[in-house]
Design a protein around this motif. Structure first.
Motif, short mmCIF file in Angstrom:
data_model
loop_
_atom_site.label_atom_id
_atom_site.label_comp_id
_atom_site.label_asym_id
_atom_site.label_seq_id
_atom_site.Cartn_x
_atom_site.Cartn_y
_atom_site.Cartn_z
N ARG A 142 148.39 -4.56 40.60
CA ARG A 142 147.14 -4.87 39.91
C ARG A 142 145.93 -5.04 40.82
O ARG A 142 144.86 -4.47 40.52
CB ARG A 142 147.32 -6.13 39.06
N LEU A 146 142.69 -2.65 40.21
CA LEU A 146 141.40 -3.21 39.79
C LEU A 146 140.29 -2.86 40.79
O LEU A 146 139.16 -2.55 40.39
CB LEU A 146 141.52 -4.72 39.62
N MET A 214 138.14 -10.15 43.52
CA MET A 214 139.46 -9.69 43.10
C MET A 214 140.39 -9.53 44.28
O MET A 214 141.58 -9.83 44.21
CB MET A 214 139.34 -8.37 42.34
#
Length: 222
Positions: A142, A146, A214
């Protein structure tokens, strides 16, 4: 300052990232699943090509394919009485093609960094491949995925060459922020161009800050 280039750019980026995100993940999963290294390298080169080609060359190919007298473009006109060139949808098409390699490469890199032993363990437990993808591989990859999505969004926002080729520079219709900057500089209005530059720099800084955030969360994951 005309607000339409800002709205057109944001709308184009939002719509294009929807297609780019899922197409990039699907393509990355398909390529890494291939057994033949030769075929894998061939497809990887083809899918990465828009990243290294000048955007105007990519725009030329799009225009060659989707022009009203070209194969796909003529088919769209004959079947649906619809032409994509010099429309807002053309800005989305250009953004998808140009930003896709960033999403694809990021997703592939993220998938390849996942520990194969974890996937093999899930298989030995009888977990179907589809569930392994959605519940094991995708969550573990992930952060990289992202980050790729953020980069692809930013690339779509800043797309210029391919957009100019297939969508044109029509005020209020296909004139995105980069095209607006070019138009104002060409017209000698540096003040108006500067305002557009400030907008795109501010959005880009927000994108970079989001990507760093992130990355930080991904690094703190056990």
């Amino acid at each position: 300052m005309d607000i339409f280039p800002v709205l057109i750019s944001l709308k184009t980026s939002v719509v294009s990232i929807f297609f780019t995100f899922f197409l990039g993940i699907w393509a990355a999963k398909g390529v890494i699943g291939l057994k033949s290294e030769r075929l894998k390298n061939l497809l990887d080169g083809i899918l990465t090509l828009p990243l290294v080609l000048p955007p105007t060359v990519a725009g030329f190919f799009l225009l060659y394919i989707f022009g009203v007298k070209r194969p796909v473009g003529k088919l769209l006109v004959d079947l649906f009485n619809y032409k994509i060139v010099f429309t807002w949808q053309a800005t989305v098409l250009a953004a998808v093609v140009i930003s896709f390699p960033l999403m694809y490469r990021s997703a592939r890199g993220a998938f390849e960094q996942v520990d194969e032993n974890v996937l093999h363990a899930a298989r030995t437990l009888g977990v179907p491949e589809r569930k392994i993808f959605w519940r094991v591989l995708l969550p573990m990859a992930r952060p990289g995925i992202l980050s790729g999505g953020v980069l692809a969004f930013a690339r779509g926002l800043g797309e210029f060459g391919a957009t100019a080729m297939i969508a044109g520079n029509i005020a209020g219709k296909t004139r995105t922020l980069p095209l607006a900057i070019y138009s104002e500089v060409a017209a000698g209005d540096m003040g108006e161009a500067g305002q557009y530059v400030l907008v795109i720099v501010a959005v880009s800084l927000i994108i970079v800050a989001g990507m760093n955030a992130m990355a930080g969360k991904g690094g703190r994951q056990p």
